[in-house]
Design an enzyme around this catalytic site. Structure first.
Site, PDB file in Angstrom:
ATOM      1  N   SER A   1       3.067   4.261  -2.968  1.00 37.29           N
ATOM      2  CA  SER A   1       1.711   4.620  -2.559  1.00 37.29           C
ATOM      3  C   SER A   1       0.720   3.618  -3.116  1.00 37.29           C
ATOM      4  O   SER A   1       0.862   3.119  -4.224  1.00 37.29           O
ATOM      5  CB  SER A   1       1.390   6.040  -3.023  1.00 37.29           C
ATOM      6  N   LYS A   2      -0.252   3.331  -2.287  1.00 39.42           N
ATOM      7  CA  LYS A   2      -1.268   2.362  -2.677  1.00 39.42           C
ATOM      8  C   LYS A   2      -1.992   2.872  -3.933  1.00 39.42           C
ATOM      9  O   LYS A   2      -2.416   2.100  -4.785  1.00 39.42           O
ATOM     10  CB  LYS A   2      -2.224   2.184  -1.501  1.00 39.42           C
ATOM     11  N   ARG A   3      -2.092   4.188  -4.016  1.00 36.48           N
ATOM     12  CA  ARG A   3      -2.776   4.760  -5.184  1.00 36.48           C
ATOM     13  C   ARG A   3      -2.020   4.461  -6.477  1.00 36.48           C
ATOM     14  O   ARG A   3      -2.591   4.458  -7.548  1.00 36.48           O
ATOM     15  CB  ARG A   3      -2.944   6.267  -5.019  1.00 36.48           C
TER      16      ARG A   3
ATOM     17  N   GLY B   1      -0.747   1.639  -6.956  1.00 37.54           N
ATOM     18  CA  GLY B   1      -0.802   0.185  -7.088  1.00 37.54           C
ATOM     19  C   GLY B   1       0.235  -0.543  -6.234  1.00 37.54           C
ATOM     20  O   GLY B   1       0.481  -1.730  -6.437  1.00 37.54           O
TER      21      GLY B   1
ATOM     22  N   ASP C   1      -2.066  -6.454   1.481  1.00 39.09           N
ATOM     23  CA  ASP C   1      -1.549  -7.130   0.280  1.00 39.09           C
ATOM     24  C   ASP C   1      -0.348  -8.005   0.630  1.00 39.09           C
ATOM     25  O   ASP C   1      -0.188  -9.106   0.107  1.00 39.09           O
ATOM     26  CB  ASP C   1      -1.093  -6.110  -0.776  1.00 39.09           C
TER      27      ASP C   1
END
Ligand code: GLU
Length: 477
Positions: free
Chosen positions: A249-251, A253, A259
């Site tokens: 998850s992007k949350r 990182g 990206d």
């Protein structure tokens, strides 16, 4: 049979995470295979999560990756609005309809009262306290300006079953379902309510989304039933994990599509890799173009088990795409990676030729080529190459001759330089490989480099070549 209509419904959070992109891709592939319609809906009712410019990122990413939608906020269609907040005034009307039919009710409970409900495993379940308020009392309290929410009235007995195309029959005891909020005290719908209304109004008959919604779907189905609407078909997709324990998850990182692009992955390789996260075609192919994926895509190939995002496999796939690019395409693509750093001072065509087959991502270019501008003292053991019968003693002996021959080369091309070194090996009566090895070590001070001595010499130029050889000779004395 009705035409298939499915949708991708991202929230504009500022990036398109890998899981979201996979949902979009599978939906697109499924629709194309079945001559259906693919719809984009922006779910922006949670204003707290709204990020400026995020909607454009969604449009751009889908456009760039070739995930074409037939209807959406920027392309229009007959079943808009395609932005959830623009349907804001509709939801209350539908919630009131459910209140009328007894499937929902007004709730005036205060935060304090909700907080005082018994805590069962970390959750405080609503106890239907306001379900039995009389119509008169409800009207009086609303008229007096009291804050309220509207809750779904869940059945307390029996069970609800539905079929998911990937996970099979899913059954939940109704007693486990909480009277979830449909309309919040600010008048806005919750996601749990809005998604059903939107899907119905947009004639969606197939819902494809992440498995995290599998257990909420019975609640949505009860809403469809309460309205007397036909339930859609469901296709839930397995989670994408970073490792056995953690979700990607992007949350946390983890990389988003943007990206990965910034790291130098190609969009076709990213899409190809994402397709494999939870699906495999019957023939087990791995490298596939969008067209091939469209032909091969099949719901029965979607796996129930989580898939792990493997950056090494993505890099490998990316390298296959890089290798098959034409020299022109490679150079075009490599340009932004070269123009702002030290690579800008070298001949682009030569550098590209040297590196194309030796990188997995464009992001590696500078690191792999840093030796073009950096040359340090190195250990003379590097000259040792048993197979080529080369070592520091031989290097000391032949480097002056290498220097002399190279300094006489007037037309500084790879081919001329290569021929010069090969001819020299014959003159010196030593292995061609030994001369080429020693020249490359003397030029770079590195055991491994992309390209051989002549290719490297051509790129760094005559002056720098001779300067480095002089330094290497000095190091041996
Ligand atoms: N907005 C939800 C999300 O981004 C969509 C879920 C759905 O497809 O219903 O996860």
């Amino acid at each position: 049979m009705k035409q298939l209509r499915t949708r991708f419904a991202p929230s504009p959070t500022g990036y398109l995470h890998i899981g979201g992109l996979r949902t979009a891709l599978y939906s697109y592939l499924y629709v194309r295979k079945n001559n259906g319609k693919f719809i984009l809906r922006i779910e922006d009712t949670d204003q707290g999560r709204y990020v400026e410019g995020a909607v454009e990122i969604i449009y751009r990413t889908l456009r760039e990756t070739g995930i074409v939608y037939d209807e959406g906020p920027d392309v229009g269609g007959d079943y808009g609005p395609y932005i959830q907040s623009e349907r804001k005034n509709e939801y209350l009307k539908y919630a009131k309809q459910l209140v009328e039919s007894g499937h929902a009710y007004y709730c005036f409970c205060s935060e304090e009262r909700l907080a005082s409900l018994p805590d069962v495993n970390g959750a405080r379940r609503y106890d239907k306290h306001c379900l039995h308020l009389s119509k008169d009392e409800v009207e009086r309290r609303i008229a007096s300006g009291e804050k309220y929410v509207i809750r779904q009235n869940m059945p307390t007995t029996g069970s609800t079953t539905y079929h998911d195309a990937v996970y099979g029959d899913i059954t939940i005891e109704n007693s486990e379902l909480e009277d979830q909020i449909l309309i919040k005290s600010d008048g806005m719908p919750t996601y749990n309510f809005a998604n059903v209304i939107d899907d119905h109004l947009m004639h969606i008959n197939c819902v494809m989304r992440g498995v995290e919604y599998l257990s909420s779907t019975p609640k949505y189905n009860l809403l469809y039933d309460a309205f007397g609407w036909e339930r859609p078909m469901y296709i839930h997709m397995p989670p994408i994990m970073k490792d056995a324990q953690h979700k990607l998850s992007k949350r946390n990182g983890d990389a988003s599509y943007e990206d990965l692009i910034k790291k130098g992955f190609l969009k076709d390789a990213i899409i190809n890799y994402i397709a494999l996260l939870g699906w495999s075609p019957k023939d087990d192919s791995e490298k596939m173009s969008m067209d091939e994926m469209q032909q091969k895509f099949d719901i029965s190939g979607i796996s129930k088990s989580p898939s792990i995002f493997d950056p090494l496999k993505l890099a490998w796939l990316n390298s296959l795409y890089i290798k098959e690019m034409s020299a022109e395409d490679f150079a075009d693509y490599a340009t932004p990676w070269m123009e702002n750093g030290f690579l800008a001072k070298f001949d682009k065509t030569l550098v590209c030729k040297l590196i194309q087959s030796r990188i997995e991502t464009f992001g590696e270019m500078e690191d792999k080529l840093r030796f073009l501008v950096e040359f340090d003292k190195f250990d003379k053991d590097l000259y040792t190459n048993v197979k080529q019968k080369a070592d520091a003693t031989l290097a000391k002996e032949i480097l002056p001759a290498i220097r002399a021959k190279l300094s006489a080369v007037t037309e500084w091309t790879n081919q001329n330089l290569f021929d010069t070194l090969v001819n020299l090996s014959a003159e010196l009566n030593c292995k061609k490989g030994a001369v080429l090895w020693i020249a490359r070590i003397a030029l770079t001070g590195l055991a491994v480099t992309p390209g051989g001595a002549s290719e490297i010499a051509e790129i760094i130029g005559k002056d720098e070549t001779l300067r480095r050889i002089d330094e290497s000779i000095a190091m041996l004395n």
